[in-house]
Design a protein around this motif. Structure first.
Motif, PDB file in Angstrom:
ATOM      1  N   ILE A   9       0.861  -1.181   0.000  1.00 17.30           N
ATOM      2  CA  ILE A   9       0.000   0.000   0.000  1.00 17.30           C
ATOM      3  C   ILE A   9       0.900   1.233   0.000  1.00 17.30           C
ATOM      4  CG2 ILE A   9      -1.759   1.307   1.223  1.00 17.30           C
ATOM      5  CD1 ILE A   9      -2.903  -1.267   2.266  1.00 17.30           C
ATOM      6  N   VAL A  10       0.743   2.055  -1.030  1.00 15.45           N
ATOM      7  CA  VAL A  10       1.592   3.235  -1.212  1.00 15.45           C
ATOM      8  C   VAL A  10       0.743   4.476  -0.962  1.00 15.45           C
ATOM      9  CG1 VAL A  10       3.259   4.361  -2.732  1.00 15.45           C
ATOM     10  CG2 VAL A  10       2.746   1.926  -3.032  1.00 15.45           C
ATOM     11  N   THR A  11       1.025   5.173   0.142  1.00 15.85           N
ATOM     12  CA  THR A  11       0.241   6.350   0.479  1.00 15.85           C
ATOM     13  C   THR A  11       1.000   7.179   1.501  1.00 15.85           C
ATOM     14  OG1 THR A  11      -1.993   7.113   1.053  1.00 15.85           O
ATOM     15  CG2 THR A  11      -1.065   5.328   2.386  1.00 15.85           C
ATOM     16  N   ASN A  12       0.451   8.334   1.838  1.00 20.31           N
ATOM     17  CA  ASN A  12       1.079   9.167   2.856  1.00 20.31           C
ATOM     18  C   ASN A  12       0.666   8.691   4.252  1.00 20.31           C
ATOM     19  OD1 ASN A  12      -1.344  10.871   3.827  1.00 20.31           O
ATOM     20  ND2 ASN A  12      -1.408  11.115   1.609  1.00 20.31           N
ATOM     21  N   LEU A  13       1.303   9.263   5.254  1.00 19.79           N
ATOM     22  CA  LEU A  13       1.062   8.817   6.630  1.00 19.79           C
ATOM     23  C   LEU A  13      -0.360   9.100   7.087  1.00 19.79           C
ATOM     24  CD1 LEU A  13       2.243   7.669   9.273  1.00 19.79           C
ATOM     25  CD2 LEU A  13       2.930  10.005   9.882  1.00 19.79           C
ATOM     26  N   ASP A  14      -0.908  10.246   6.711  1.00 23.71           N
ATOM     27  CA  ASP A  14      -2.240  10.655   7.162  1.00 23.71           C
ATOM     28  C   ASP A  14      -3.275  10.267   6.116  1.00 23.71           C
ATOM     29  OD1 ASP A  14      -4.359  11.796   8.468  1.00 23.71           O
ATOM     30  OD2 ASP A  14      -3.892  13.854   7.850  1.00 23.71           O
ATOM     31  N   ASP A  15      -3.735   9.026   6.177  1.00 28.63           N
ATOM     32  CA  ASP A  15      -4.686   8.513   5.197  1.00 28.63           C
ATOM     33  C   ASP A  15      -5.666   7.581   5.908  1.00 28.63           C
ATOM     34  OD1 ASP A  15      -6.104   7.535   3.071  1.00 28.63           O
ATOM     35  OD2 ASP A  15      -4.376   6.831   1.937  1.00 28.63           O
ATOM     36  N   PRO A  16      -6.748   8.128   6.474  1.00 23.42           N
ATOM     37  CA  PRO A  16      -7.699   7.293   7.237  1.00 23.42           C
ATOM     38  C   PRO A  16      -8.338   6.186   6.410  1.00 23.42           C
ATOM     39  CG  PRO A  16      -8.053   9.643   7.673  1.00 23.42           C
ATOM     40  CD  PRO A  16      -7.095   9.566   6.524  1.00 23.42           C
ATOM     41  N   THR A  17      -8.527   6.415   5.116  1.00 29.12           N
ATOM     42  CA  THR A  17      -9.098   5.363   4.271  1.00 29.12           C
ATOM     43  C   THR A  17      -8.195   4.138   4.261  1.00 29.12           C
ATOM     44  OG1 THR A  17     -10.287   6.925   2.856  1.00 29.12           O
ATOM     45  CG2 THR A  17      -9.756   4.775   1.904  1.00 29.12           C
ATOM     46  N   THR A  18      -6.905   4.378   4.092  1.00 31.33           N
ATOM     47  CA  THR A  18      -5.953   3.270   4.104  1.00 31.33           C
ATOM     48  C   THR A  18      -5.925   2.576   5.455  1.00 31.33           C
ATOM     49  OG1 THR A  18      -4.566   4.191   2.368  1.00 31.33           O
ATOM     50  CG2 THR A  18      -3.503   2.707   3.920  1.00 31.33           C
ATOM     51  N   ASP A  19      -6.056   3.337   6.539  1.00 33.58           N
ATOM     52  CA  ASP A  19      -6.069   2.731   7.872  1.00 33.58           C
ATOM     53  C   ASP A  19      -7.161   1.661   7.962  1.00 33.58           C
ATOM     54  OD1 ASP A  19      -4.084   4.534   8.545  1.00 33.58           O
ATOM     55  OD2 ASP A  19      -5.430   5.902   9.606  1.00 33.58           O
ATOM     56  N   LEU A  20      -8.332   1.959   7.434  1.00 32.52           N
ATOM     57  CA  LEU A  20      -9.450   1.015   7.482  1.00 32.52           C
ATOM     58  C   LEU A  20      -9.162  -0.235   6.667  1.00 32.52           C
ATOM     59  CD1 LEU A  20     -12.375   3.568   7.057  1.00 32.52           C
ATOM     60  CD2 LEU A  20     -11.740   2.386   9.163  1.00 32.52           C
ATOM     61  N   VAL A  21      -8.577  -0.045   5.489  1.00 32.92           N
ATOM     62  CA  VAL A  21      -8.269  -1.185   4.626  1.00 32.92           C
ATOM     63  C   VAL A  21      -7.198  -2.066   5.254  1.00 32.92           C
ATOM     64  CG1 VAL A  21      -7.438  -1.878   2.349  1.00 32.92           C
ATOM     65  CG2 VAL A  21      -8.980   0.076   2.566  1.00 32.92           C
ATOM     66  N   VAL A  22      -6.169  -1.446   5.823  1.00 32.62           N
ATOM     67  CA  VAL A  22      -5.103  -2.209   6.481  1.00 32.62           C
ATOM     68  C   VAL A  22      -5.669  -3.032   7.637  1.00 32.62           C
ATOM     69  CG1 VAL A  22      -3.021  -2.014   7.886  1.00 32.62           C
ATOM     70  CG2 VAL A  22      -3.252  -0.646   5.800  1.00 32.62           C
ATOM     71  N   GLU A  23      -6.533  -2.416   8.443  1.00 33.53           N
ATOM     72  CA  GLU A  23      -7.140  -3.137   9.567  1.00 33.53           C
ATOM     73  C   GLU A  23      -7.936  -4.341   9.076  1.00 33.53           C
ATOM     74  OE1 GLU A  23     -10.137  -2.253  13.367  1.00 33.53           O
ATOM     75  OE2 GLU A  23      -9.669  -0.656  11.934  1.00 33.53           O
ATOM     76  N   GLU A  24      -8.693  -4.157   7.999  1.00 34.06           N
ATOM     77  CA  GLU A  24      -9.477  -5.263   7.445  1.00 34.06           C
ATOM     78  C   GLU A  24      -8.572  -6.385   6.938  1.00 34.06           C
ATOM     79  OE1 GLU A  24     -12.850  -7.427   6.057  1.00 34.06           O
ATOM     80  OE2 GLU A  24     -12.742  -5.683   7.386  1.00 34.06           O
ATOM     81  N   LEU A  25      -7.509  -6.034   6.237  1.00 36.96           N
ATOM     82  CA  LEU A  25      -6.595  -7.047   5.718  1.00 36.96           C
ATOM     83  C   LEU A  25      -5.875  -7.781   6.847  1.00 36.96           C
ATOM     84  CD1 LEU A  25      -5.137  -5.081   2.665  1.00 36.96           C
ATOM     85  CD2 LEU A  25      -6.593  -7.121   2.561  1.00 36.96           C
ATOM     86  N   TYR A  26      -5.447  -7.037   7.862  1.00 37.82           N
ATOM     87  CA  TYR A  26      -4.811  -7.677   9.011  1.00 37.82           C
ATOM     88  C   TYR A  26      -5.765  -8.669   9.667  1.00 37.82           C
ATOM     89  CZ  TYR A  26      -0.588  -4.732   9.223  1.00 37.82           C
ATOM     90  OH  TYR A  26       0.604  -4.132   8.968  1.00 37.82           O
ATOM     91  N   GLY A  27      -7.041  -8.286   9.775  1.00 38.38           N
ATOM     92  CA  GLY A  27      -8.023  -9.178  10.376  1.00 38.38           C
ATOM     93  C   GLY A  27      -8.215 -10.457   9.588  1.00 38.38           C
ATOM     94  N   ARG A  28      -7.900 -10.429   8.312  1.00 32.42           N
ATOM     95  CA  ARG A  28      -8.014 -11.618   7.466  1.00 32.42           C
ATOM     96  C   ARG A  28      -6.711 -12.412   7.418  1.00 32.42           C
ATOM     97  NH1 ARG A  28     -11.382  -9.742   2.065  1.00 32.42           N
ATOM     98  NH2 ARG A  28     -13.000  -8.533   3.124  1.00 32.42           N
ATOM     99  N   GLY A  29      -5.688 -11.911   8.097  1.00 32.28           N
ATOM    100  CA  GLY A  29      -4.398 -12.586   8.063  1.00 32.28           C
ATOM    101  C   GLY A  29      -3.604 -12.327   6.805  1.00 32.28           C
TER     102      GLY A  29
END
Length: 316
Positions: A9-29
């Protein structure tokens, strides 16, 4: 067997949309390597070899290392630009160019990777005249539009097609008294157009007498269609006054959406339409890096899960 291929995932540090996607992917392993290309080379390094099998090597962040030959997908969002403030102007210009074509070239050539979206295709699709022309070609209704640096042409267009609105062709941020601002969409009259129009390119478009706006977000094969009601010319100017409702697109719209995305080889697009009193949908633009996550809590649409499915390469 667990699939250990990472999602980049390529983005800047302040990106709440990406935060949500990362959390979802982590939850899926699903392993995730998130970074900002603008951190190169301070805290980001790459060692890539071009082989008979394509790109091989590693990309390393302070906390992760990705095998470039095994990247599952790449979500290209909104990274910051390369910067070398410690170098003199000429050397920095050289370094930025090498970073762009070096790291950028590696990220654009990952074997077997699903791009959401490919950075080169994003660049193509961000040109508004190209997007409007593609929309006409695939069958969307597009308001009469003029791109010009000629004041007389602009005035003639306004007189012929008024009411007319002015739109920036791109919207870089600028600051007034330290506050980040951007140029807003606004209605314009012929007498307001002066010789300063000759200073650069401008976009003028016939105003659609709309009853609502539509935001359509396409993620792979999923289409999320939301009607936005307000009394605003540009609904982005005040999110507090918006009302949302989930709707189904008219017959044929979904097919045309996919035809548009195919023109630019995109898997994701945030489309904006205006709906007139006769119920006709007028294409305004498609943002290949548009925002979408704020719509999920407003509508209940499973958009974060859909993006995670796309990046995971989950067929469901």
């Amino acid at each position: 067997m667990t699939d250990s291929r990472p999602v980049l995932i390529v983005t800047n540090l302040d990106d709440p949309t990406t935060d949500l996607v990362v959390e979802e992917l982590y939850g899926r392993g699903v392993p995730v390597v998130r970074f900002d290309s603008g951190d190169f080379p301070a805290t980001l390094s790459v060692a890539a070899t071009v082989t008979s099998d394509g790109i091989e090597g590693t990309l390393t962040t302070p906390s992760r290392t990705a095998d470039l030959a095994r990247v599952r997908s790449l979500y290209y969002r909104r990274p910051s630009g390369f910067a070398f403030p410690h170098l003199d102007e000429q050397t920095a210009r050289f370094a930025v160019t090498q970073a762009r074509y070096g790291l950028g070239g590696v990220l654009a050539a990952l074997p077997g990777c699903r791009y959401v979206n490919h950075p080169h295709r994003i660049g193509d699709a961000e040109f508004k005249p190209a997007g409007l022309a593609a929309a006409v070609e695939v069958g969307f209704q597009v308001p009469p539009t003029l791109v010009t640096s000629a004041p007389d042409a602009a005035r003639a267009f306004v007189r012929r097609y008024g009411p007319v609105i002015y739109k920036p062709l791109s919207a870089p941020l600028y600051r007034i008294d330290g506050v980040s601002c951007t140029v807003q969409v606004a209605e314009i009259t012929a007498h307001e157009i002066d010789e300063e129009v000759a200073g650069t390119a401008h976009l003028f478009q016939q105003r659609v007498e709309k009853v609502a706006d539509i935001r359509v977000t396409v993620m792979g094969e999923r289409v999320f269609c939301v009607r936005i009601d307000s009394d605003l010319l540009d609904w982005r100017t005040d999110y507090r006054g918006l009302t949302y409702s989930v709707i189904q697109p008219p017959d044929g719209i979904a097919t045309t959406l996919f035809a548009y995305l195919d023109r630019f080889r995109l898997l994701f697009g945030a489309f904006d339409f205006a709906v007139d009193r006769e119920g006709r949908w007028w294409f305004l633009e498609c943002n290949p890096s548009g925002q979408w996550a704020w719509l999920e809590p407003e509508t209940g649409l499973p958009m974060v899960a859909a993006m995670a499915d796309l990046l995971e390469r989950n067929p469901r």
